[in-house]
Design a protein around this motif. Sequence first.
Motif, mmCIF file in Angstrom:
data_model
loop_
_atom_site.group_PDB
_atom_site.id
_atom_site.type_symbol
_atom_site.label_atom_id
_atom_site.label_comp_id
_atom_site.label_asym_id
_atom_site.label_seq_id
_atom_site.Cartn_x
_atom_site.Cartn_y
_atom_site.Cartn_z
ATOM 1 N N UNK A 243 -15.204 31.220 -45.081
ATOM 2 C CA UNK A 243 -15.416 29.906 -44.996
ATOM 3 C C UNK A 243 -13.583 29.965 -45.802
ATOM 4 N N UNK A 244 -13.346 30.548 -46.443
ATOM 5 C CA UNK A 244 -11.936 30.728 -46.840
ATOM 6 C C UNK A 244 -10.773 31.455 -45.621
ATOM 7 N N UNK A 245 -11.684 32.252 -44.811
ATOM 8 C CA UNK A 245 -10.940 33.408 -43.710
ATOM 9 C C UNK A 245 -11.220 32.012 -42.277
ATOM 10 N N UNK A 246 -12.142 30.892 -42.492
ATOM 11 C CA UNK A 246 -11.507 30.365 -41.282
ATOM 12 C C UNK A 246 -10.743 29.192 -41.766
ATOM 13 N N UNK A 247 -10.360 29.503 -43.227
ATOM 14 C CA UNK A 247 -9.453 28.160 -43.840
ATOM 15 C C UNK A 247 -7.764 28.337 -43.548
ATOM 16 N N UNK A 248 -7.864 30.303 -43.885
ATOM 17 C CA UNK A 248 -6.537 30.700 -43.542
ATOM 18 C C UNK A 248 -6.358 31.127 -41.925
ATOM 19 N N UNK A 249 -6.795 31.510 -41.049
ATOM 20 C CA UNK A 249 -6.940 31.634 -39.425
ATOM 21 C C UNK A 249 -6.519 30.302 -39.225
ATOM 22 N N UNK A 250 -7.103 28.758 -39.343
ATOM 23 C CA UNK A 250 -6.956 27.767 -39.145
ATOM 24 C C UNK A 250 -5.071 27.061 -39.265
ATOM 25 N N UNK A 251 -4.633 27.692 -40.521
ATOM 26 C CA UNK A 251 -3.973 27.019 -40.645
ATOM 27 C C UNK A 251 -2.508 28.012 -39.955
ATOM 28 N N UNK A 252 -2.492 29.720 -40.166
ATOM 29 C CA UNK A 252 -1.892 30.413 -39.796
ATOM 30 C C UNK A 252 -3.042 30.941 -38.642
ATOM 31 N N UNK A 253 -2.658 30.614 -37.355
ATOM 32 C CA UNK A 253 -3.755 31.109 -35.946
ATOM 33 C C UNK A 253 -3.174 32.454 -35.566
ATOM 34 N N UNK A 254 -2.350 32.513 -36.155
ATOM 35 C CA UNK A 254 -1.257 34.025 -35.379
ATOM 36 C C UNK A 254 -2.841 35.439 -35.716
ATOM 37 N N UNK A 255 -4.011 35.063 -37.513
ATOM 38 C CA UNK A 255 -3.633 35.598 -37.877
ATOM 39 C C UNK A 255 -5.336 35.716 -37.436
ATOM 40 N N UNK A 256 -5.895 35.447 -36.811
ATOM 41 C CA UNK A 256 -7.266 35.421 -36.993
ATOM 42 C C UNK A 256 -7.779 36.270 -36.148
ATOM 43 N N UNK A 257 -6.910 36.492 -35.096
ATOM 44 C CA UNK A 257 -7.818 38.148 -34.869
ATOM 45 C C UNK A 257 -8.139 39.120 -35.803
ATOM 46 N N UNK A 258 -7.281 39.267 -36.671
ATOM 47 C CA UNK A 258 -7.493 40.414 -37.906
ATOM 48 C C UNK A 258 -7.920 39.564 -39.382
ATOM 49 N N UNK A 259 -8.308 38.735 -39.591
ATOM 50 C CA UNK A 259 -8.352 38.200 -40.570
ATOM 51 C C UNK A 259 -9.794 38.378 -40.722
ATOM 52 N N UNK A 260 -10.480 38.906 -40.020
ATOM 53 C CA UNK A 260 -11.876 39.489 -40.938
ATOM 54 C C UNK A 260 -11.506 40.927 -41.239
ATOM 55 N N UNK A 261 -10.572 41.607 -41.627
ATOM 56 C CA UNK A 261 -10.745 42.634 -42.075
ATOM 57 C C UNK A 261 -10.499 42.699 -43.959
#
Length: 413
Positions: A243-261
């Motif tokens: 859920x935290x990863x999704x929150x970050x990626x929803x705001x800073x969308x350019x990070x969504x492809x690497x939020x899994x790290x």
Amino acid sequence: MHNFMTQCCIAGGGPAGLMLGYLLARAGVEVVVLEKHADFLRDFRGDTIHPSTLTLLDDLGLLEAFLRLPHQEVAQLTADVYGRVVTIADFRHVAAARQFLVLVPQWDFLDFIAAQARDLPNFSLMMGTKARRVLEDRQRIVGVEAEGPDGVFTVTAPLVVAADGRHTTLRGSAGLGSDDLGAPIDVLWFRLPRDHARDRAETGGVIRRGTMVVTLNRGDYWQCAYVIPKGALQSLKEQGIDAFRQRVAAAATFLSDRIGTLTGWDDVKLLSVQLSHMPQWYRDGFLCIGDAAHAMSPIGGVGINLAIQDAVAAANLLARPLLDDQLTGEHLAAVQRRRQWPARVTQRFQRALQDGVLAPVLAGLGTPDDLPLQLKLLDRFPMLRRLPARLIGIGIRPERIRTGPVASPHPAP
Ligand SMILES: Cc1cc2nc3c(=O)[nH]c(=O)nc-3n(C[C@H](O)[C@H](O)[C@H](O)COP(=O)(O)OP(=O)(O)OC[C@H]3O[C@@H](n4cnc5c(N)ncnc54)[C@H](O)[C@@H]3O)c2cc1C
């Protein structure tokens, strides 16, 4: 380990303690710095070296060597507020040795200052050595009890400086207190990879309803700060890392492809934000500087630079009395008088931003068409961006080095 005497014993080898130790030793004072860690390589705790500090390094003839360390240069700070990109600070016009802010790992900066200081015969840095308590004699602080790899020993000195950070041991041991000004936010820090080819370069922030993420360009990675309401980490943890990863990626969308790290909460460090200051920074034979005297909010990334300003003011005011063996409480009071006002005014600005901008954003207030007034003005009038640049980059009552063997190449302000 034997007990020994020196002219100034500094607890803490952070920006304040090392810079003060270096400047005093350079001016001829015998100095011992005690640092509890064995090296400077620790968790991220701020990487910003501002134009005010670059000017001081220039005064010392060290700027070119410093800029040869791997670093990034930031000339403007931007914020993406509900999809609208606003430049909030423009450093290109600040009156300083360089018109940008430098991002450099704090341990590289500390290693750099320590290396300069170690070249001086009257400077000694004892790593892995913790100051445990102050020593008193007839109402005066006369030294420190410390513990190093070889056991417990004492250092006696006419001046003990607590530069041991916001969790200071020595301040309490000297019987001095601090007023907590309160902070409505905490910050979660983590790193994500940076894609050189595709990512934008700027260091800046992204604000969406209820969320604020700051991304610092550190070359191969983004140092990210996720701002949360004070004490909210536990409930975030209960919702899970996904859920935290999704929150970050929803705001800073350019990070969504690497939020899994971001594999788990171990990758996320909490900075429990504190804003505090001491009513009195000194006693006879004892002085607090840097975060020990005034813990700063991370807003503006000014903590390192204010700590260094304290060190410069302390060296300017105390080197001569220490060399002449004439140090009195009045000299220490002069350091507080000089630095208290800049620290308090900066804290007032930080508080105004915490309470007036960050807390409402985190509470989900504001809309894309209703930016906070400060941001509207900065967006509309580019000249105004020089003001936050001045406040962040130079600060209030900037110090210049007035001690040491090398005459300053710059006129005093
Ligand atoms: C996560 C995080 C992010 C931050 N981001 C920024 C930023 O981007 N920009 C910025 O300017 N500031 C930032 N700050 C704040 C900044 O780190 C501090 O304001 C600054 O380092 C204060 O310097 P100082 O020398 O007073 O204290 P510190 O840097 O805290 O140094 C104190 C030193 O004393 C040592 N010590 C502690 N107790 C003892 C003892 N008993 N005996 C001996 N040694 C001891 C510690 O190990 C440490 O090395 C951040 C802080 C944190 C925690």
